[in-house]
Write an enzyme that holds these catalytic residues in place. Structure first.
Site, PDB file in Angstrom:
ATOM      1  N   HIS A 121       0.829  -1.215   0.000  1.00  0.00           N
ATOM      2  CA  HIS A 121       0.000   0.000   0.000  1.00  0.00           C
ATOM      3  C   HIS A 121       0.861   1.263   0.000  1.00  0.00           C
ATOM      4  O   HIS A 121       1.909   1.308   0.659  1.00  0.00           O
ATOM      5  CB  HIS A 121      -0.891  -0.019   1.249  1.00  0.00           C
ATOM      6  CG  HIS A 121      -1.995   0.993   1.230  1.00  0.00           C
ATOM      7  ND1 HIS A 121      -1.928   2.174   1.932  1.00  0.00           N
ATOM      8  CD2 HIS A 121      -3.190   0.988   0.601  1.00  0.00           C
ATOM      9  CE1 HIS A 121      -3.048   2.857   1.741  1.00  0.00           C
ATOM     10  NE2 HIS A 121      -3.831   2.156   0.941  1.00  0.00           N
ATOM     11  N   SER A 170     -10.074 -15.339  -2.973  1.00  0.00           N
ATOM     12  CA  SER A 170     -10.077 -13.894  -2.812  1.00  0.00           C
ATOM     13  C   SER A 170     -11.399 -13.338  -3.344  1.00  0.00           C
ATOM     14  O   SER A 170     -12.065 -13.957  -4.171  1.00  0.00           O
ATOM     15  CB  SER A 170      -8.859 -13.279  -3.495  1.00  0.00           C
ATOM     16  OG  SER A 170      -9.246 -12.484  -4.569  1.00  0.00           O
TER      17      SER A 170
HETATM   18  C1  LIG Z   1      -6.665   0.043   2.705  1.00  0.00           C
HETATM   19  C2  LIG Z   1      -5.321  -0.497   2.925  1.00  0.00           C
HETATM   20  C3  LIG Z   1      -4.426   0.128   3.802  1.00  0.00           C
HETATM   21  C4  LIG Z   1      -4.753   1.413   4.499  1.00  0.00           C
HETATM   22  O1  LIG Z   1      -5.766   1.241   5.404  1.00  0.00           O
HETATM   23  P1  LIG Z   1      -6.677   2.490   5.853  1.00  0.00           P
HETATM   24  O2  LIG Z   1      -7.667   1.827   6.737  1.00  0.00           O
HETATM   25  O3  LIG Z   1      -7.238   3.081   4.609  1.00  0.00           O
HETATM   26  O4  LIG Z   1      -5.792   3.435   6.583  1.00  0.00           O
HETATM   27  C5  LIG Z   1      -3.202  -0.460   4.007  1.00  0.00           C
HETATM   28  N1  LIG Z   1      -2.864  -1.592   3.370  1.00  0.00           N
HETATM   29  C6  LIG Z   1      -3.686  -2.209   2.521  1.00  0.00           C
HETATM   30  C7  LIG Z   1      -3.259  -3.462   1.857  1.00  0.00           C
HETATM   31  C8  LIG Z   1      -4.940  -1.685   2.264  1.00  0.00           C
HETATM   32  O5  LIG Z   1      -5.763  -2.311   1.396  1.00  0.00           O
END
Ligand SMILES: *Cc1c(COP(=O)(O)O)cnc(C)c1O
Length: 386
Positions: A122, A323
């Site tokens: 992310h 998934s």
């Molecule tokens: C959405 C997401 C995040 C971030 O999470 P938030 O709740 O939006 O802060 C981090 N890693 C992955 C893989 C995600 O899908």
């Protein structure tokens, strides 16, 4: 004294409400559940809730929901196979905060550590690492989005003097690929490395993976040291939230007692959202493990249906095992905009969140499929010209 809104202001607010309602009914491109009803919690919005400090310590401030928060953390620790009597956690403002917490803990334990994460990670993680001033190496991803274990092993071997901190993805943003934490542990054993830390970013899949058969290797029993999950993704929440769970003996090394709040300052924020723990608590109590399992099964069934519709139409779509994300070639730009499809490098995805009506899925597919086919046709014609 407060005054009434002007007619124009009232209109603006009403229009915003209608816009939000419309946009929320018309997307499959983001991993956000909509099948919730928290009406029973509305009355709590009358109070300045604040769960300041450590949820497990008494506090001088009492307008809080920390009792419910503790129940939520206990439920999640159990679901994630945390070691008995050695877990701790809190309700965060989202997955990114929980990820930052895991990395912060890792850095306090291993100040000279090196962070490894795959290309599919992310976007918020690089920022977290910059804030924390941690050294990092990006590892290759396999085609399905899972970390390339060979590249991981080679890279760690080259930096053996630094304790590895693995930031594992349990459901990447684009393809919902899950890194295998057992395999990662095996790499450490092969390399005879015994000082390391594994954080599992389970933003989406943390509420799915415990209910899959076979269970993916992602939790504390498999070797995770901390796990972060988003609440507004699979669980469903009107405001962003999350949960982070870590091993208590690691937390004890970083917590400091603060006289002003009569508690320990163990969490990243000072003042903390007191409403989100109620949302989590209410969802967990009303769904139970059976309800959570049903939502997972429902999503999987709909992902299978969605994928089959693409395959029938001759479109090269695919999904990772178990998934709820279907990966496909991007349709035309107006279709991307219309259905809010998160798109990257010519690839997009549909995420089949729980209880999405077949009617919505069909409405979107009936638009997306012809658009992709049109683009495929144009590409064929272009190739013929060349
Ligand atoms: C959405 C997401 C995040 C971030 O999470 P938030 O709740 O939006 O802060 C981090 N890693 C992955 C893989 C995600 O899908």
């Amino acid at each position: 004294m407060r005054k009434d809104l002007t007619t124009a202001e009232q209109h603006k607010l009403d229009n915003l409400f209608e816009d939000i309602k419309h946009h929320s009914e018309n997307f499959l491109g983001y991993p956000v559940s909509k099948d919730f009803n928290y009406d029973a919690l509305h009355r709590f919005l009358k109070y300045p809730l604040n769960n300041i400090g450590d949820p497990f310590m008494p506090s001088t401030w009492k307008v809080d929901t920390r009792e419910m928060e503790r129940e939520v953390i206990e439920f999640m620790a159990d679901l994630l196979n945390a070691p008995k009597n050695n877990w701790w956690g809190y309700v965060t403002n989202g997955g990114s905060e929980g990820n930052m917490y895991g990395l912060y803990l890792a850095r306090e334990l291993f100040p000279k550590g090196m962070v490894y994460f795959s290309q599919g990670t992310h976007y918020s993680v690089n920022k977290n690492l910059r804030i924390l001033n941690m050294q990092r190496v990006v590892i290759k991803s396999q085609h399905n989005g899972e970390i390339d274990y060979y590249d991981l092993k080679e890279t760690i071997a080259r930096n053996r003097h630094m304790p590895p901190i693995i930031f594992a993805n349990i459901g990447t943003t684009m393809t919902e690929a899950k890194d295998d934490i057992k395999k990662i542990k095996e790499i450490m054993e092969d390399l005879a490395i015994d000082e390391y830390y594994i954080h599992a970013d389970s933003a989406l899949s943390g509420m799915i993976a415990p209910f899959l058969k076979p269970k993916p290797n992602f939790d504390f029993a498999d070797g995770a040291d901390s796990i972060s999950i988003s609440g507004h993704k699979f669980l469903g929440s009107p405001i962003p939230s999350g949960v982070v769970i870590a091993k208590k003996n690691n937390i004890d090394r970083i917590s400091k007692s603060i006289a002003y709040i009569g508690s320990n300052d163990t969490t990243i924020p000072g003042s903390r959202n007191g409403f989100s723990p109620l949302v989590w608590w209410y969802a967990i109590k009303t769904l139970g493990k059976e309800g959570l399992q049903k939502r997972v099964d429902d999503s999987l069934k709909k992902a299978e249906y969605t994928l089959s519709r693409f395959i029938e139409s001759g479109i090269d779509a695919w999904r990772n095992t178990n998934s709820i994300t279907v990966v496909l070639p991007a349709p035309e730009q107006d279709v991307i905009e219309k259905w809010q499809l998160a798109t990257e490098k010519g690839t997009t995805h549909l995420i089949l969140m729980p209880n999405t009506p077949y009617e919505t899925i069909d409405r979107i597919l009936d638009d997306v499929i012809p658009s992709i086919k049109k683009k495929m046709q144009e590409n064929v014609e272009l190739e013929m010209v060349l």
